[in-house]
Write a protein that holds these residues in place. Structure first.
Motif, short mmCIF file in Angstrom:
data_model
loop_
_atom_site.label_atom_id
_atom_site.label_comp_id
_atom_site.label_asym_id
_atom_site.label_seq_id
_atom_site.Cartn_x
_atom_site.Cartn_y
_atom_site.Cartn_z
N GLY A 126 0.80 -1.22 0.00
CA GLY A 126 0.00 0.00 0.00
C GLY A 126 0.83 1.26 0.00
O GLY A 126 0.28 2.35 -0.19
N ASN A 127 2.15 1.14 0.22
CA ASN A 127 3.01 2.32 0.10
C ASN A 127 4.09 2.05 -0.94
O ASN A 127 3.98 2.47 -2.07
CB ASN A 127 3.57 2.75 1.47
CG ASN A 127 4.06 1.58 2.30
OD1 ASN A 127 5.09 1.00 2.00
ND2 ASN A 127 3.34 1.25 3.37
N GLU A 130 2.59 -1.14 -4.49
CA GLU A 130 1.22 -0.72 -4.79
C GLU A 130 0.28 -1.92 -4.77
O GLU A 130 0.59 -2.98 -5.34
CB GLU A 130 1.15 -0.07 -6.17
CG GLU A 130 2.05 1.15 -6.34
CD GLU A 130 2.17 1.54 -7.79
OE1 GLU A 130 1.20 2.11 -8.32
OE2 GLU A 130 3.22 1.23 -8.40
N THR A 131 -0.86 -1.76 -4.11
CA THR A 131 -1.83 -2.85 -4.02
C THR A 131 -3.08 -2.60 -4.83
O THR A 131 -3.82 -3.54 -5.14
CB THR A 131 -2.22 -3.09 -2.55
OG1 THR A 131 -2.69 -1.86 -1.98
CG2 THR A 131 -1.03 -3.60 -1.75
N ASP A 132 -3.35 -1.34 -5.22
CA ASP A 132 -4.56 -1.05 -5.99
C ASP A 132 -4.63 -1.83 -7.30
O ASP A 132 -5.72 -2.28 -7.70
CB ASP A 132 -4.67 0.45 -6.27
CG ASP A 132 -5.04 1.25 -5.03
OD1 ASP A 132 -5.48 0.63 -4.04
OD2 ASP A 132 -4.87 2.49 -5.05
N ASN A 335 8.03 -3.96 -6.59
CA ASN A 335 6.89 -3.19 -7.10
C ASN A 335 7.05 -2.88 -8.58
O ASN A 335 6.10 -3.00 -9.36
CB ASN A 335 6.74 -1.89 -6.31
CG ASN A 335 5.55 -1.08 -6.80
OD1 ASN A 335 4.41 -1.49 -6.65
ND2 ASN A 335 5.82 0.07 -7.40
N ASN A 339 4.27 -4.30 -10.94
CA ASN A 339 3.20 -3.34 -11.23
C ASN A 339 3.46 -2.34 -12.35
O ASN A 339 2.50 -1.80 -12.91
CB ASN A 339 2.89 -2.53 -9.95
CG ASN A 339 2.02 -3.29 -8.98
OD1 ASN A 339 1.05 -3.95 -9.36
ND2 ASN A 339 2.37 -3.22 -7.71
N SER A 340 4.70 -2.06 -12.67
CA SER A 340 4.95 -0.94 -13.56
C SER A 340 4.50 -1.21 -14.99
O SER A 340 4.59 -2.35 -15.48
CB SER A 340 6.45 -0.60 -13.59
OG SER A 340 7.18 -1.61 -14.27
N SER A 356 -1.02 -7.82 -12.30
CA SER A 356 -1.28 -6.41 -12.03
C SER A 356 -2.06 -5.79 -13.19
O SER A 356 -1.72 -5.97 -14.36
CB SER A 356 0.04 -5.66 -11.85
OG SER A 356 -0.15 -4.27 -11.93
#
Length: 432
Positions: A126-127, A130-132, A335, A339-340, A356
């Protein structure tokens, strides 16, 4: 700045074999995230993954893109084939010097987590991580004993591949769904229509995943979080007996399977269907070769209507060593790799269908990858929560199940003896 080193293979170990991690050092509890972490601090991280030269070049590109944003973090990467990768990790684990960041396989997640070898990623979710972009059911896949120790990079699901060329030759339509008995009958139509050239499929009772599917439909799992089996001898007997008709002429003979090894009967056009993970399609097409441009991909047979028997499994995860000296920098790298958009664009589906949403949106999907994406969307109503992370020694039991399935097909063991042998092996594994 980065470097990539290809490590030559050592002695191979079976991919599913249990690891013995003796004298392991390190703790799984995450250090408190340092609020004074300096994003400009010069840091060096070791990154390990399994794969080949193609994947290594993709990681090179991803690390170069990462360094455009984080030029202060040097990433030294190394890779091995899958069996040698885990042999090296076993040696490192015993010495307490695992790489900072690692590709991780689901089958080993519990073993390394329970040996306190992997970092608790909770403080970074969450920081830094990223989890969204990651649905909760995807994040939950990397949880062992209430602690997140892995972040899935990609997912796959159990599916039924079919061969349109062979179906047309046999004069049989695509499998339209139904029970396991319906699937057996459909295979029989193909075998009858082939004129002895090929078979409708293989004995599905030789794969523990098909047994798991039926158990999940009945409200159970292969093994609970505490390692208790979700079946008894009677239920396994029933499952193996259900394959009798397939072994009696409907399915491909085991002798033919042995003749085409190390390829399988499906990707050598000996069978018209195969139940397996949906990310195997590209390998099948490549092996089938000229004349094959597409495959069918449909949902497996149904045990109970409305059951949440299917689930998303991670093709792989990324984990961080509990002993890393730079947890924030390592989490930053994880991350980026998960996620990127840059990662999604570079890797595409090389590591499986990106888990993701941001990486998936940036990935260029070839027709088969798009087919897999559409398939996973089509089974949404059958997708349930992932089962507990595999027990320690699961790979040994999976291989024993496969071996007994082979013997059943050869007729060298009875169902009663096979059940006795499997439970004896399971007693040994669970007692460890």
């Amino acid at each position: 700045m980065f470097s990539t080193k290809r490590v030559l293979a050592g002695a191979a170990i079976a991919a599913g074999a249990a690891l013995v991690l003796a004298g392991c050092a390190g703790g799984g509890d995450a250090p408190d995230a340092d609020p004074t972490f300096d994003p400009d601090e010069e840091v060096t991280l070791d990154l390990a993954f399994w794969g080949n030269d193609v994947r290594a070049e993709l990681y090179n590109e991803a690390i170069a893109a990462f360094n455009e944003e984080y030029p202060n973090i040097t990433v030294n990467s190394s890779f091995l084939t899958f069996p040698e990768f885990w042999e090296k990790r076993q040696t490192e684990a015993a010495g307490g010097n695992l790489p900072d960041v690692m590709q991780f396989d689901y089958s080993y997640l519990r073993q390394y987590s329970e040996n306190n070898l992997l970092l608790d990623l909770g403080p970074y979710l969450g920081n830094i991580i990223e989890t969204d972009p990651l649905p909760q059911n995807i994040l939950d896949i990397g949880v062992v004993g209430g602690v997140t120790t892995g972040i899935p990079t990609s997912t796959n699901a159990w599916g039924l591949f079919t061969n349109p060329v062979l179906l047309e030759s046999a004069g049989v339509d695509e499998f339209e769904g139904g029970s396991w008995e319906d699937y057996t009958d459909w295979m029989g139509e193909i075998t009858d229509g082939s004129g002895g050239e090929f078979w409708g499929g293989s004995d599905y009772t030789g794969r523990i995943q098909n047994f798991e599917l039926q158990l999940r439909a009945e409200g159970s799992d292969l093994f609970s979080e505490d390692g208790e089996p979700g079946f008894d001898e009677e239920r396994l007997t029933e499952f193996w007996e259900s394959g009798a008709a397939i072994r009696d002429g409907i399915g491909v003979p085991q002798q033919r399977v042995e003749e085409v090894f190390p390829l399988g009967p499906f990707d050598t056009a000996n069978t018209a269907s195969e139940l397996t993970w949906d990310n195997f399609g590209s390998g099948y097409l490549g092996n089938l070769g000229e004349g094959y441009t597409e495959l069918g991909l449909v949902a497996p047979p149904v045990t109970e209507e409305g059951a949440k028997d299917l689930y998303l499994k991670p093709s792989m995860l990324h984990s961080i060593s509990a002993n890393t000296e730079h947890p924030e920098a390592a989490a930053t790298l994880v991350n980026f790799l998960v996620n990127s958009p840059e990662s999604g664009e570079i890797f595409g589906t090389n590591r499986g269908l990106p888990a993701s949403e941001t990486a998936l949106a940036a990935a260029e999907l070839d027709p088969l990858s798009q087919q897999v994406k559409d398939y996973e969307a089509s089974i949404a109503d059958r997708l349930g929560d992932a089962p507990p992370v595999p027990i320690v020694g699961y790979g040994t039991l999976e291989e024993k199940f496969r071996q007994l399935g082979t013997e059943l097909n050869f007729g060298t063991v009875t169902v009663e003896d096979a059940v006795s042998q499997f439970f004896a092996e399971m007693d040994v594994v669970l007692a460890q």
